[in-house]
Design a protein around this motif. Structure first.
Motif, PDB file in Angstrom:
ATOM      1  N   ASP A 296      12.490  15.494  -2.424  1.00  0.00           N
ATOM      2  CA  ASP A 296      11.468  15.766  -1.417  1.00  0.00           C
ATOM      3  C   ASP A 296      10.541  14.564  -1.243  1.00  0.00           C
ATOM      4  O   ASP A 296      10.216  14.172  -0.133  1.00  0.00           O
ATOM      5  N   VAL A 297      10.124  13.993  -2.378  1.00  0.00           N
ATOM      6  CA  VAL A 297       9.220  12.829  -2.330  1.00  0.00           C
ATOM      7  C   VAL A 297       9.919  11.642  -1.696  1.00  0.00           C
ATOM      8  O   VAL A 297       9.364  10.948  -0.842  1.00  0.00           O
ATOM      9  N   THR A 298      11.178  11.397  -2.069  1.00  0.00           N
ATOM     10  CA  THR A 298      11.928  10.274  -1.518  1.00  0.00           C
ATOM     11  C   THR A 298      12.114  10.434  -0.014  1.00  0.00           C
ATOM     12  O   THR A 298      11.992   9.465   0.741  1.00  0.00           O
ATOM     13  N   ALA A 299      12.383  11.632   0.430  1.00  0.00           N
ATOM     14  CA  ALA A 299      12.596  11.879   1.852  1.00  0.00           C
ATOM     15  C   ALA A 299      11.333  11.635   2.661  1.00  0.00           C
ATOM     16  O   ALA A 299      11.386  11.236   3.823  1.00  0.00           O
ATOM     17  N   SER A 300      10.167  11.827   2.039  1.00  0.00           N
ATOM     18  CA  SER A 300       8.911  11.641   2.759  1.00  0.00           C
ATOM     19  C   SER A 300       8.362  10.215   2.653  1.00  0.00           C
ATOM     20  O   SER A 300       7.387   9.883   3.296  1.00  0.00           O
ATOM     21  N   ALA A 301       9.012   9.372   1.837  1.00  0.00           N
ATOM     22  CA  ALA A 301       8.562   7.990   1.668  1.00  0.00           C
ATOM     23  C   ALA A 301       8.898   7.169   2.905  1.00  0.00           C
ATOM     24  O   ALA A 301       9.939   7.350   3.525  1.00  0.00           O
ATOM     25  N   PRO A 302       8.009   6.241   3.271  1.00  0.00           N
ATOM     26  CA  PRO A 302       8.315   5.373   4.405  1.00  0.00           C
ATOM     27  C   PRO A 302       9.458   4.428   4.079  1.00  0.00           C
ATOM     28  O   PRO A 302       9.669   4.086   2.931  1.00  0.00           O
ATOM     29  N   ALA A 303      10.195   4.021   5.076  1.00  0.00           N
ATOM     30  CA  ALA A 303      11.309   3.096   4.904  1.00  0.00           C
ATOM     31  C   ALA A 303      10.759   1.733   4.501  1.00  0.00           C
ATOM     32  O   ALA A 303       9.723   1.300   4.980  1.00  0.00           O
ATOM     33  N   PRO A 304      11.452   1.041   3.580  1.00  0.00           N
ATOM     34  CA  PRO A 304      10.997  -0.294   3.157  1.00  0.00           C
ATOM     35  C   PRO A 304      11.010  -1.261   4.344  1.00  0.00           C
ATOM     36  O   PRO A 304      11.899  -1.214   5.180  1.00  0.00           O
ATOM     37  N   GLN A 305      10.007  -2.122   4.345  1.00  0.00           N
ATOM     38  CA  GLN A 305       9.926  -3.113   5.400  1.00  0.00           C
ATOM     39  C   GLN A 305      10.673  -4.367   4.971  1.00  0.00           C
ATOM     40  O   GLN A 305      10.614  -4.777   3.850  1.00  0.00           O
ATOM     41  N   GLU A 306      11.392  -4.949   5.876  1.00  0.00           N
ATOM     42  CA  GLU A 306      12.160  -6.162   5.590  1.00  0.00           C
ATOM     43  C   GLU A 306      11.293  -7.376   5.775  1.00  0.00           C
ATOM     44  O   GLU A 306      10.488  -7.475   6.606  1.00  0.00           O
TER      45      GLU A 306
ATOM     46  N   ASP B 153       0.839  -1.184   0.000  1.00  0.00           N
ATOM     47  CA  ASP B 153       0.000   0.000   0.000  1.00  0.00           C
ATOM     48  C   ASP B 153       0.879   1.241   0.000  1.00  0.00           C
ATOM     49  O   ASP B 153       1.858   1.328   0.748  1.00  0.00           O
ATOM     50  N   VAL B 154       0.529   2.178  -0.860  1.00  0.00           N
ATOM     51  CA  VAL B 154       1.255   3.437  -0.933  1.00  0.00           C
ATOM     52  C   VAL B 154       0.513   4.438  -0.048  1.00  0.00           C
ATOM     53  O   VAL B 154      -0.697   4.591  -0.168  1.00  0.00           O
ATOM     54  N   PRO B 155       1.237   5.117   0.844  1.00  0.00           N
ATOM     55  CA  PRO B 155       0.569   6.124   1.679  1.00  0.00           C
ATOM     56  C   PRO B 155      -0.124   7.176   0.811  1.00  0.00           C
ATOM     57  O   PRO B 155       0.427   7.617  -0.204  1.00  0.00           O
TER      58      PRO B 155
END
Length: 108
Positions: free
Chosen positions: A98-108, A66-68
């Motif tokens: 800016d978009v990359t900085a606001s993206a959630p960290a990938p889940q392992e 899911d994308v925020p």
């Protein structure tokens, strides 16, 4: 890349627009030209097959994430600004950061 053979549609044009073809984002007449080219040109057909396989793999592995909502809105807003010509190339790079900085960290 070119196979060295003459074609009605040049190999470079096909490869430059390959993802538009894969994503069904081009007019039917252009799709037909690409299909004819693939029938004639085995190197381009091979590249098409490889990119199609990668696209399917990515969809299978990442398609259910899911994308925020706010991230999606930011990305779509940037796309609209670029399409409207309201965002200069140097602003695009900053927007991507800016978009990359606001993206959630990938889940392992």
């Amino acid at each position: 890349m070119s196979c060295g053979e003459p074609h009605e549609t040049d190999c470079s044009e096909v490869l430059d627009h390959l993802y538009e073809f894969l994503d069904h984002e081009m007019p039917d007449s252009d799709c037909t030209k690409f299909e004819v080219h693939f029938e004639e040109c085995s190197p381009c057909l091979e590249k098409y097959g490889l990119e199609q396989a990668v696209k399917k793999l990515v969809k299978r592995c990442c398609g259910s994430d899911d994308v925020p909502t706010d991230l999606r809105a930011k990305v779509m807003g940037r796309i609209e600004l670029i399409r409207a010509g309201q965002l200069a190339p140097e602003q695009v790079e900053q927007s991507e950061q800016d978009v990359t900085a606001s993206a959630p960290a990938p889940q392992e």
